[in-house]
Design an enzyme around this catalytic site. Structure first.
Site, PDB file in Angstrom:
ATOM      1  CB  SER A 157       7.511  10.860 -50.714  1.00 17.23           C
ATOM      2  OG  SER A 157       6.683  11.823 -51.314  1.00 17.23           O
ATOM      3  CG  ASP A 323       8.332  17.590 -46.221  1.00 17.42           C
ATOM      4  OD1 ASP A 323       7.648  18.235 -47.050  1.00 17.42           O
ATOM      5  OD2 ASP A 323       8.304  16.346 -46.139  1.00 17.42           O
ATOM      6  CG  HIS A 356       8.819  15.980 -49.863  1.00 19.96           C
ATOM      7  ND1 HIS A 356       8.249  15.277 -48.818  1.00 19.96           N
ATOM      8  CD2 HIS A 356       8.666  15.195 -50.962  1.00 19.96           C
ATOM      9  CE1 HIS A 356       7.775  14.132 -49.280  1.00 19.96           C
ATOM     10  NE2 HIS A 356       8.015  14.060 -50.565  1.00 19.96           N
TER      11      HIS A 356
END
Lengths: 379, 196
Positions: A157, A323, A356
């Site tokens: 991320s 995601d 995610h």
């Protein structure tokens, strides 16, 4: 009488709950500078004699340096404790793992909550920072630890953004870079969600232009809403449906009111509120801003491949099929640029129901891929 | 070295040491691994199947999950000494365009495919009147990935038409190399080394 440890001895520089104060100044992308530069971090494992076994782990937006040690506030295990440790894919028997808290954050590194030279919290006087500023601060720590070249930089991320920035800013210092569930730039949709969160914080009457540290009346309601909105983006629609569906929370029927009738409401409220126990609202503003400013190609004439021109770094990218925050297409943009630059790159889209958040969850395929990536460095 | 599939073994034998190779459709990475270990080749792979990609990455091989139909366009010209497409040509949407891409990315290209004009295939179709299921084409018509069946003579005609030079060719029958004479009938697999 035992001697006090030398300030540069390994005893003080390595271990958990480390904190250093560097005089700086650190020149920032926004034109300002930061001094002093405080960095909180932890290390696991032992740095070898030629300092060639260091792995830097870059954390995500609301994570921290506690990658493999319990969180001081929540008491929960480190956020990647399943991945980092003795015999784990990132094996601390073989590698020295370093995880710093990014500047702008609130777990000990310089940020709006830390004290400015005038003895008052920086609050909104803290300069706006970028992902690359965070990386430059980390490089100061890596210098201090006596590490010229990192065996690998790994991040998911926002940590993936830092990893990319590391590889682009210090190509000769990064032997290998692993970027999980990330992107080379924040999209309009990404910025939009972050702005929603920031506006929720600023709309909280307790925010008061960020000057809330003195009386402890913090903008929890705003920060909680910001977290709720963001949390939705971390989960897949399928994941939400499987976890909650339309099930009701501890009741047999709808109440025809605005209590948390649905389990998903109750869950999000809990996520939002518990987040305020461990995170500072101003930090949330600064770090989301840094992510929104993130566009690696922008600094390279709009051509992402130019960010990696001539790089010798070995890259590995992983995305997750559910995601939708940083979808596979974003990873592919990076892969294409790396191919165009002739860089050695691996890429796989893994299957996971977790959206995610998959990079933080138990995802055996990710373990295998990271294990292979780490071993691929030959150490 | 573990035993490579016979067509891969031929490729491995003829790749120059220390060269740069892109293996398109690299599967489990057996050829890449052999090339890296035995010939210090800088081998990269592309594979469509997620699990195979993850397996390669778990072994530390640089492999990209990608589709030969669309993702070859992302590589710069002459990025590799060789581009390899083994037993994948017949599964692509436009085999002609894929071959062109291989020769754009690689200075040379190895292309291998099962020969649809092999005598067993002809017999099955002629006498059986059914789409052949043979040793080299083991999967029934409705579930095979092969969508563009090709013969040795078809392929030769294609490369001739496109002005592509055949550097070398190899033919296999039951995993044994055979001569070029009557290859369109006798070979169950064919392999070509091409250049522009």
């Amino acid at each position: 009488m035992p001697l006090a440890p030398h300030p540069m001895s390994d005893d003080t520089l390595f271990g958990i709950n480390r904190h250093i104060v560097l005089p700086g100044p650190l020149a920032l992308d926004g034109g300002q500078s930061l001094a002093p530069v405080e960095i909180a971090y932890e290390t696991h494992g032992t740095l070898n004699a030629d300092a060639s076994n260091a792995i830097l782990i870059c954390h995500a937006l609301t994570m921290d340096q506690h990658v493999a040690s319990p969180h001081p506030i929540t008491g929960k295990p480190g956020w990647w404790a399943d991945m980092v440790g003795p015999g784990k894919p990132i094996d601390t028997d073989r590698f020295c793992v370093i995880c710093p808290n990014v500047i702008g954050s609130c777990l000990g590194s310089s940020g709006p909550e830390t004290l400015a030279p005038d003895g008052q919290p920086w609050a909104m006087r803290f300069p706006v920072i970028t992902i690359r500023d965070m990386v430059r601060a980390q490089a100061m720590l890596i210098d201090l630890l006596g590490i010229q070249r990192l065996y690998a930089v790994i991040g998911g991320s926002m940590g993936g953004m830092l990893t990319l920035s590391w590889a682009a800013t210090y190509p000769e210092r990064v032997a290998a870079a692993m970027v999980v569930a990330s992107t080379a730039r924040h999209s309009a949709q990404n910025i939009a969600f972050h702005e929603t969160g920031r506006q929720a914080i600023m709309a909280d009457p307790n925010w008061r232009g960020g000057d809330y540290y003195a009386d402890g009346k913090t903008p929890d309601a705003g920060l909680a809403v910001a977290r709720m909105a963001a949390h939705i983006t971390y989960m897949s629609e399928q994941g939400l449906t499987e976890k909650f569906g339309r099930r009701l929370q501890n009741r047999d029927a709808k109440t025809f009111g605005f209590d948390a009738d649905f389990q998903v409401e109750s869950y999000l409220r809990h996520q939002g509120l518990s987040f305020t126990d461990r995170f500072d609202a101003n930090s949330y503003l600064y770090i989301t801003r840094a992510m929104d400013y993130w566009d690696l190609a922008e600094d390279h004439g709009g051509v992402l491949a130019n960010a990696f021109k001539g790089t010798k770094t070995r890259f590995c990218l992983v995305s997750f099929d559910t995601d939708w925050l940083y979808p596979t297409a974003e990873s592919k943009v990076i892969v294409h640029a790396l191919n165009a630059a002739g860089a050695p790159v691996s890429f796989v889209e893994l299957a996971s129901p977790f959206g995610h958040d998959a990079f933080l969850m138990d995802t055996p395929d990710l373990d295998r891929v990271i294990d292979g990536f780490v071993k691929g460095g030959g150490l | 070295m573990t035993a490579l599939r016979p067509d891969l073994a031929i490729i491995a034998q003829h790749v120059a040491p220390g060269s740069r190779v892109l293996d398109v459709g690299c599967g489990d990475g057996a050829l890449m691994e052999a090339l890296r270990l035995d010939k210090q080749v800088d081998a990269r792979g592309m594979e469509l199947n997620r699990d195979k990609v993850a397996n390669c990455m778990a072994r530390g091989l640089p492999v990209i999950q990608g589709d030969a139909n669309s993702d070859l366009a992302d590589y710069p010209d002459a990025a590799f000494d060789y581009a390899i497409l083994s037993q994948t040509l017949q599964t692509t949407m436009r085999p002609d365009l894929v071959v062109e891409q291989l020769l754009r990315i690689g200075r040379q290209a190895f292309v291998s495919f099962p020969n649809f004009a092999h005598w067993r295939v002809r017999l099955a179709l002629f006498w059986g009147g059914r789409m052949p299921v043979t040793r080299s084409l083991p999967i029934a018509w409705y579930e095979t990935e092969n969508i563009h069946h090709v013969t040795v003579d078809d392929f030769r005609a294609l490369v001739k038409e496109r002005g592509i030079t055949v550097e070398r060719e190899w033919f296999l029958s039951k995993d044994r190399e055979i001569g070029a004479a009557g290859a369109n009938l006798r070979a169950d697999h064919a392999m070509f080394l091409l250049r522009r």
